[in-house]
Structure formats: C-alpha cells, structure tokens
Design a protein around this motif. Sequence first.
Motif, mmCIF file in Angstrom:
data_model
loop_
_atom_site.group_PDB
_atom_site.id
_atom_site.type_symbol
_atom_site.label_atom_id
_atom_site.label_comp_id
_atom_site.label_asym_id
_atom_site.label_seq_id
_atom_site.Cartn_x
_atom_site.Cartn_y
_atom_site.Cartn_z
ATOM 1 N N LYS A 15 0.829 -1.200 0.000
ATOM 2 C CA LYS A 15 0.000 0.000 0.000
ATOM 3 C C LYS A 15 0.868 1.257 0.000
ATOM 4 N N GLY A 16 0.501 2.233 -0.851
ATOM 5 C CA GLY A 16 1.229 3.499 -0.899
ATOM 6 C C GLY A 16 2.250 3.592 -2.003
ATOM 7 N N TYR A 17 2.593 2.475 -2.639
ATOM 8 C CA TYR A 17 3.543 2.501 -3.757
ATOM 9 C C TYR A 17 2.812 2.807 -5.061
ATOM 10 N N THR A 18 3.523 3.406 -6.010
ATOM 11 C CA THR A 18 2.937 3.675 -7.326
ATOM 12 C C THR A 18 2.740 2.359 -8.074
ATOM 13 N N ARG A 19 1.910 2.385 -9.126
ATOM 14 C CA ARG A 19 1.673 1.176 -9.913
ATOM 15 C C ARG A 19 2.985 0.664 -10.509
ATOM 16 N N GLN A 20 3.824 1.559 -10.956
ATOM 17 C CA GLN A 20 5.099 1.152 -11.553
ATOM 18 C C GLN A 20 5.972 0.428 -10.541
ATOM 19 N N GLU A 21 5.850 0.805 -9.280
ATOM 20 C CA GLU A 21 6.654 0.188 -8.220
ATOM 21 C C GLU A 21 6.047 -1.119 -7.714
ATOM 22 N N ARG A 22 4.914 -1.520 -8.313
ATOM 23 C CA ARG A 22 4.256 -2.752 -7.891
ATOM 24 C C ARG A 22 4.112 -3.759 -9.036
ATOM 25 N N ARG A 23 4.862 -3.583 -10.111
ATOM 26 C CA ARG A 23 4.744 -4.471 -11.270
ATOM 27 C C ARG A 23 5.649 -5.692 -11.110
ATOM 28 N N LEU A 24 5.087 -6.862 -11.335
ATOM 29 C CA LEU A 24 5.853 -8.103 -11.184
ATOM 30 C C LEU A 24 6.902 -8.303 -12.270
ATOM 31 N N THR A 25 6.869 -7.502 -13.302
ATOM 32 C CA THR A 25 7.921 -7.579 -14.313
ATOM 33 C C THR A 25 9.262 -7.094 -13.772
ATOM 34 N N ASP A 26 9.235 -6.362 -12.665
ATOM 35 C CA ASP A 26 10.445 -5.858 -12.018
ATOM 36 C C ASP A 26 10.977 -6.926 -11.058
ATOM 37 N N ALA A 27 12.224 -7.341 -11.256
ATOM 38 C CA ALA A 27 12.825 -8.387 -10.416
ATOM 39 C C ALA A 27 12.828 -8.007 -8.937
ATOM 40 N N LYS A 28 13.009 -6.718 -8.643
ATOM 41 C CA LYS A 28 13.013 -6.281 -7.248
ATOM 42 C C LYS A 28 11.632 -6.469 -6.613
ATOM 43 N N VAL A 29 10.594 -6.235 -7.400
ATOM 44 C CA VAL A 29 9.234 -6.426 -6.887
ATOM 45 C C VAL A 29 8.988 -7.903 -6.595
ATOM 46 N N ARG A 30 9.449 -8.779 -7.498
ATOM 47 C CA ARG A 30 9.260 -10.214 -7.275
ATOM 48 C C ARG A 30 9.979 -10.677 -6.017
ATOM 49 N N GLU A 31 11.175 -10.165 -5.783
ATOM 50 C CA GLU A 31 11.895 -10.520 -4.557
ATOM 51 C C GLU A 31 11.156 -9.998 -3.325
ATOM 52 N N GLY A 32 10.583 -8.799 -3.450
ATOM 53 C CA GLY A 32 9.810 -8.255 -2.339
ATOM 54 C C GLY A 32 8.570 -9.093 -2.054
ATOM 55 N N VAL A 33 7.936 -9.589 -3.121
ATOM 56 C CA VAL A 33 6.758 -10.442 -2.951
ATOM 57 C C VAL A 33 7.133 -11.723 -2.215
ATOM 58 N N LYS A 34 8.308 -12.276 -2.506
ATOM 59 C CA LYS A 34 8.755 -13.489 -1.803
ATOM 60 C C LYS A 34 8.868 -13.240 -0.310
ATOM 61 N N GLU A 35 9.321 -12.046 0.060
ATOM 62 C CA GLU A 35 9.425 -11.711 1.482
ATOM 63 C C GLU A 35 8.030 -11.568 2.105
ATOM 64 N N ILE A 36 7.142 -10.876 1.391
ATOM 65 C CA ILE A 36 5.788 -10.656 1.906
ATOM 66 C C ILE A 36 5.023 -11.962 2.004
ATOM 67 N N ALA A 37 5.373 -12.933 1.138
ATOM 68 C CA ALA A 37 4.656 -14.215 1.114
ATOM 69 C C ALA A 37 4.710 -14.937 2.455
ATOM 70 N N GLN A 38 5.657 -14.577 3.295
ATOM 71 C CA GLN A 38 5.750 -15.204 4.612
ATOM 72 C C GLN A 38 4.603 -14.763 5.532
ATOM 73 N N MET A 39 3.961 -13.654 5.168
ATOM 74 C CA MET A 39 2.825 -13.168 5.950
ATOM 75 C C MET A 39 1.571 -13.923 5.531
#
Length: 307
Positions: free
Chosen positions: A192-216
């Motif tokens: 929440k609070g990030y721009t759409r561009q900062e939440r796109r799964l095409t970005d490797a950094k976003v995918r890594e962040g999703v892996k961290e969040i997946a623990q929740m």
Amino acid sequence: MAKFSEQLQSFCDLALRLAELHDVDAVLFVFERPTDWKQLQKAVSKSNVVIAGDTEEVVAGAADEGFDTIVLNMPADAPTYERLTQALLEGVAEEFFPEGASVVAAYSGFEAGPIDSVSLIKLDEHLGRLTVRDLRQLKTKVPVETIKLVVDLAVEIGREGREGKPVGSLFVVGDHRKCMEFARPMGFDPVKGYTRQERRLTDAKVREGVKEIAQMDGAFVVAADGTVVASAQHLAAPNTPDLTLSKGLGARHWAAAQVTKATGAIAVAVSESNGTVRVFQDGEVKLRIEPFRRAMKWKSFDTDGPT
C-alpha cells in the motif's frame, strides 16, 4: 476381473527389461480395467511397481497383493498424456516416486483397454516443464505472460521457501476489482502506498519483495497487467454447494476455489506442506506443478505426447 493376457505378460517383461537397463526407481502400470493382481505380482517379481487406475473399482484388490495404488478420478475420455501425467503427479505427492526419479510407465496409448505402450520417463523433465498451450487451455482474458509470471514466482516460492522454511501463498490474478469486493486486509499491507510502476511483477526487485511478503498470512491480488493491487488479504468469496476439493487441501485452496468461482480471476496457490502449485479457474484445479529443485522450463511449443 479381466484375464491376465499374453499381451500383458509381454509388456510386463518389456517394462522390467527397460527398467533394469536404465536402473529406474519404479515401474508404473496405468490400467483402465482390473486385472489378475496375483498374476501381475508373479510377473513383476520383487520390482518396485505402482498401480494406477481410473476408479477405485479398477485398482480394487491390488493393495492386497502389496502394490501401491493411485486412483486418478479423471474423465473417461481424458487424453492419455494427461492421465499419465496425473498418475506421475499423484505418485510424487504420495512419495511412491522420489523427486527426480526415472520411471518406466506401461499404459494404453493407442487402444482403450489393453496395455500397449511403454515409456521411459524422467520426472524432473516431464513434470518440471510447462508450455504456453497448458496455460491457453484456461481460456481467460488474463494475458498468458502475466499468468506465466505469477506461476513462475509461485513455483520459486514452493521450491525455495524462505530462509529454509516452507512457505504457502495465494495469488489471485485478473478481475481484480471484483476480487477486491471479497477481500479485506489482515493487518498491515506492505504494498500500500507505492505507485503502480513500483508494484509491477515484471520488475525483479518487486518479485523478490513479494517473496518476502509471502511469509505473511493472506493473499496477493494481481491485476491482469501484472500489477500487485494488494497483499496480505483475507478472501471471503461466497461458497457454492458444487465446489469439491481433494482431501488434504486447506483454507488457502478453498479460498482459491471460491474466489475463482465467484469472479473471472485465475488463482495460483502454493501448498505450505510440500510446495505444490495449483492453478484454479471457475472453482476447479486446472493445472498442478511440482516444485522440483531445478528451475521450471517453459517451451513455446510441445507435442501432445501419446494419444
């Protein structure tokens, strides 16, 4: 019970010779009708043999002769390749076959009923690969590239976990506005609070962040263009009486079935117990992927296999 035919005896001999030549882990027989299990036990001797059948009636009595059994519960007109793949998947799930095993499979490949085909199969190659055709069978408005992106991410989560611990997760892809009607935050939403561009799964950094969040706890809601709309969401789509799931599937999988029944979304669920990835549409499991240690391979085209 069908008679133990000379043809079946010949294919037993062929399967065992192939198994010995290639030092395989198991031999799989896929039957469409019962046979004389005592005779089969004599024919295969002490080999590691697994029996698969379309229904409980087909494999009835096989366990009494010491065979591990698998019930496919698939439509009678299901293609041979799909039935064989389901038998292999069930064998992995039941731990009849070790991860990355080699298996000799005997099955009815050309004519319904009698076993007439034998194949040597390496599980990590056969089950660790998807094709674009597999995803197009979903017939959804969600772009195939977005589904591939989410499936790849889910398989990585299932295979790797996080910090050595298994992680379960749920992604709901497409029809996100409708999905959000059934969603409520389980607490803090990290995207929440990030721009759409900062939440796109095409970005490797976003995918890594999703892996961290997946623990929740909670699900990810992903738009058709691959943008993560929300995370850590509790999904409460209405239940319908015609929904059925296999034994052992818990709340995460029921949520996937319910939300895809109520919306036009695709759901991708990662099992916390074994990392298995299941793709849901219209309340049903449409694809199942085992998280082998080696990365999954995508192929743009593949043959249909034996039919």
